[in-house]
Motif scaffolding. Structure first.
Motif, mmCIF file in Angstrom:
data_model
loop_
_atom_site.group_PDB
_atom_site.id
_atom_site.type_symbol
_atom_site.label_atom_id
_atom_site.label_comp_id
_atom_site.label_asym_id
_atom_site.label_seq_id
_atom_site.Cartn_x
_atom_site.Cartn_y
_atom_site.Cartn_z
ATOM 1 N N SER A 83 0.942 -1.068 0.035
ATOM 2 C CA SER A 83 -0.010 0.079 0.155
ATOM 3 C C SER A 83 0.927 1.311 -0.040
ATOM 4 O O SER A 83 0.458 2.264 -0.839
ATOM 5 C CB SER A 83 -1.078 0.039 1.268
ATOM 6 O OG SER A 83 -0.255 -0.114 2.330
ATOM 7 N N ALA A 84 1.932 1.225 0.829
ATOM 8 C CA ALA A 84 2.821 2.390 0.830
ATOM 9 C C ALA A 84 3.597 2.601 -0.524
ATOM 10 O O ALA A 84 3.452 3.732 -1.067
ATOM 11 C CB ALA A 84 3.890 2.148 1.871
ATOM 12 N N VAL A 97 8.804 -0.747 -12.636
ATOM 13 C CA VAL A 97 8.293 -2.239 -12.525
ATOM 14 C C VAL A 97 7.382 -1.985 -11.011
ATOM 15 O O VAL A 97 8.288 -1.646 -10.021
ATOM 16 C CB VAL A 97 8.944 -3.529 -12.411
ATOM 17 C CG1 VAL A 97 8.310 -4.602 -12.083
ATOM 18 C CG2 VAL A 97 9.696 -3.514 -13.847
ATOM 19 N N PHE A 98 6.268 -2.600 -10.713
ATOM 20 C CA PHE A 98 5.763 -2.734 -9.374
ATOM 21 C C PHE A 98 5.321 -4.205 -9.270
ATOM 22 O O PHE A 98 4.565 -4.618 -10.155
ATOM 23 C CB PHE A 98 4.407 -1.797 -9.438
ATOM 24 C CG PHE A 98 3.648 -2.032 -8.078
ATOM 25 C CD1 PHE A 98 4.569 -2.114 -6.835
ATOM 26 C CD2 PHE A 98 2.185 -1.719 -8.007
ATOM 27 C CE1 PHE A 98 3.753 -2.258 -5.664
ATOM 28 C CE2 PHE A 98 1.774 -1.742 -6.817
ATOM 29 C CZ PHE A 98 2.472 -2.174 -5.464
ATOM 30 N N ALA A 99 5.710 -4.920 -8.289
ATOM 31 C CA ALA A 99 5.341 -6.171 -7.779
ATOM 32 C C ALA A 99 4.584 -6.108 -6.545
ATOM 33 O O ALA A 99 5.293 -5.700 -5.655
ATOM 34 C CB ALA A 99 6.405 -7.332 -7.750
ATOM 35 N N SER A 100 3.290 -6.218 -6.392
ATOM 36 C CA SER A 100 2.479 -6.239 -5.235
ATOM 37 C C SER A 100 2.208 -7.490 -4.564
ATOM 38 O O SER A 100 2.197 -8.494 -5.244
ATOM 39 C CB SER A 100 1.052 -5.413 -5.643
ATOM 40 O OG SER A 100 0.238 -5.461 -4.521
ATOM 41 N N ALA A 101 1.829 -7.524 -3.221
ATOM 42 C CA ALA A 101 1.697 -8.686 -2.723
ATOM 43 C C ALA A 101 -0.099 -8.919 -2.712
ATOM 44 O O ALA A 101 -0.511 -9.967 -2.027
ATOM 45 C CB ALA A 101 1.929 -8.688 -1.169
ATOM 46 N N ALA A 102 -0.776 -8.104 -3.338
ATOM 47 C CA ALA A 102 -2.398 -8.333 -3.535
ATOM 48 C C ALA A 102 -2.682 -7.478 -4.824
ATOM 49 O O ALA A 102 -2.252 -6.230 -5.016
ATOM 50 C CB ALA A 102 -2.830 -7.701 -2.242
ATOM 51 N N PRO A 103 -3.759 -7.904 -5.469
ATOM 52 C CA PRO A 103 -4.458 -7.097 -6.521
ATOM 53 C C PRO A 103 -4.885 -5.967 -6.260
ATOM 54 O O PRO A 103 -4.614 -4.807 -7.193
ATOM 55 C CB PRO A 103 -5.459 -8.183 -7.008
ATOM 56 C CG PRO A 103 -4.995 -9.257 -6.486
ATOM 57 C CD PRO A 103 -4.141 -9.399 -5.344
ATOM 58 N N ASN A 105 -3.622 -3.504 -4.431
ATOM 59 C CA ASN A 105 -2.855 -2.572 -4.415
ATOM 60 C C ASN A 105 -2.222 -2.187 -5.571
ATOM 61 O O ASN A 105 -1.867 -0.950 -6.030
ATOM 62 C CB ASN A 105 -1.631 -2.805 -3.299
ATOM 63 C CG ASN A 105 -1.859 -2.977 -2.072
ATOM 64 O OD1 ASN A 105 -2.071 -4.366 -1.531
ATOM 65 N ND2 ASN A 105 -2.223 -1.820 -1.135
ATOM 66 N N MET A 106 -2.202 -3.270 -6.586
ATOM 67 C CA MET A 106 -1.677 -2.853 -7.966
ATOM 68 C C MET A 106 -2.781 -2.151 -8.599
ATOM 69 O O MET A 106 -2.455 -1.165 -9.339
ATOM 70 C CB MET A 106 -1.754 -4.151 -8.683
ATOM 71 C CG MET A 106 -1.335 -4.135 -10.182
ATOM 72 S SD MET A 106 0.174 -3.497 -10.527
ATOM 73 C CE MET A 106 1.357 -4.804 -10.200
ATOM 74 N N VAL A 155 -2.305 -3.212 4.668
ATOM 75 C CA VAL A 155 -1.199 -3.956 3.849
ATOM 76 C C VAL A 155 -1.652 -5.419 3.533
ATOM 77 O O VAL A 155 -2.528 -5.846 4.288
ATOM 78 C CB VAL A 155 0.027 -4.140 4.279
ATOM 79 C CG1 VAL A 155 0.592 -2.543 4.564
ATOM 80 C CG2 VAL A 155 0.108 -4.500 6.012
ATOM 81 N N PRO A 156 -1.207 -5.923 2.470
ATOM 82 C CA PRO A 156 -1.740 -7.480 2.148
ATOM 83 C C PRO A 156 -1.556 -8.116 3.270
ATOM 84 O O PRO A 156 -2.540 -9.097 3.357
ATOM 85 C CB PRO A 156 -1.055 -7.876 0.855
ATOM 86 C CG PRO A 156 -0.681 -6.294 0.360
ATOM 87 C CD PRO A 156 -0.510 -5.456 1.444
ATOM 88 N N CYS A 157 -0.747 -8.485 4.148
ATOM 89 C CA CYS A 157 -0.496 -9.389 5.078
ATOM 90 C C CYS A 157 -1.639 -9.205 6.233
ATOM 91 O O CYS A 157 -2.226 -10.182 6.934
ATOM 92 C CB CYS A 157 0.701 -9.417 5.733
ATOM 93 S SG CYS A 157 1.350 -7.920 6.472
#
Length: 263
Positions: A83-84, A97-103, A105-106, A155-157
């Motif tokens: 999220s940050a 490039v952006f790699a997110s831990a959840a859709p 936030n993408m 945040v995703p977690c």
């Protein structure tokens, strides 16, 4: 007979012709040693990757491998809570490039390109080495004398934790809410809390310092990880090359070995 002046004009004309011919051969520049230097749009140029904190170990490895496979490339990472990172990108932080831990936030990134889900991750309970409190599942985390660290809901977690605890029908009162999974795990490693809900991959990377307790409700809270080249990328070719490497057999091998699951 050639005069001195006519000879000078001939030499000057030849120099112009040679310069024009070299310029027409392509856009490559050369350094003082005569080696071709990668331009800003080249896969061999600098690539900036914003990635979820849980990707720290595996992406650091992939970055080194990518640089070896693409001579002249340099990969710079910014790891943090998804999220940050999304907020930073939307505020103009330079990233390719952006790699997110959840859709979620993408989707929040207005300049995200077309994302591809490349791995999934699952929660475990991180406890001190030897599990001194005898934690066996989520219910144990509700005990009033147990100090627990959780990720913030944003945040995703944290979102995954909320899904898992809802499925288990339990309410956990944490002593601290952290902004990314690494921070929550650090609380356990430092002995500041008895347990934390973290990703399986993070627990595996810290197996020398903590133990991981699996729990069935985590299956209801799997996180999909999307990756995309940003529309505002300064080096879109390099960004795409990095994404392709992450999705390759070599990239998948590193990620699976780190504990991620195939999407």
């Amino acid at each position: 007979m050639l005069t001195v002046n006519s000879l000078r004009f001939a030499v000057a004309g030849l120099a112009v012709l040679l310069t024009s011919s070299l310029a027409a051969c392509g856009g490559e520049t050369t350094d003082s040693a005569g080696t071709a230097a990668a331009g800003p749009g080249s896969a061999g140029g600098p690539v900036t990757v914003f990635a979820a904190a849980s990707l720290t170990e595996s992406f650091t490895t992939l970055g080194k491998q990518f640089e070896s496979a693409h001579p002249g490339s340099t990969v710079t990472f910014n790891f943090g809570g998804s999220s940050a990172l999304a907020t930073q990108i939307n505020e103009g932080a330079p990233a390719d490039v952006f790699a997110s831990a959840a859709p979620k936030n993408m989707q929040a990134v207005t300049d995200a390109g077309t994302p591809t889900t490349f791995v999934r991750n699952q929660l475990v309970i991180a406890v001190g080495k030897g599990n001194p409190q005898g934690v066996t599942g989520l219910t144990d985390l509700t005990k009033p004398d147990l100090k627990v660290a959780l990720c913030a809901d944003a945040v995703p977690c944290g979102a995954a934790t909320k899904t898992a605890t809802t499925a288990a029908g339990v309410t956990i009162t944490p002593v601290t809410l952290e902004q990314d999974v690494k921070a929550a795990l650090a609380k356990v490693k430092l002995g500041e809390v008895d347990a934390a809900l973290v990703y399986r991959t993070d627990a595996k990377a810290s197996a020398a310092d903590i133990d991981a307790i699996e729990f069935p409700e985590s299956a209801t809270a799997m996180n999909d990880y999307p990756i995309a080249v940003l529309k505002t990328a300064r080096n879109p070719a390099g960004g795409q090359a990095f994404v392709d490497y992450v999705l390759s057999a070599e990239g998948t091998k590193v990620l699976i070995e780190a504990g991620f699951q195939a999407p």
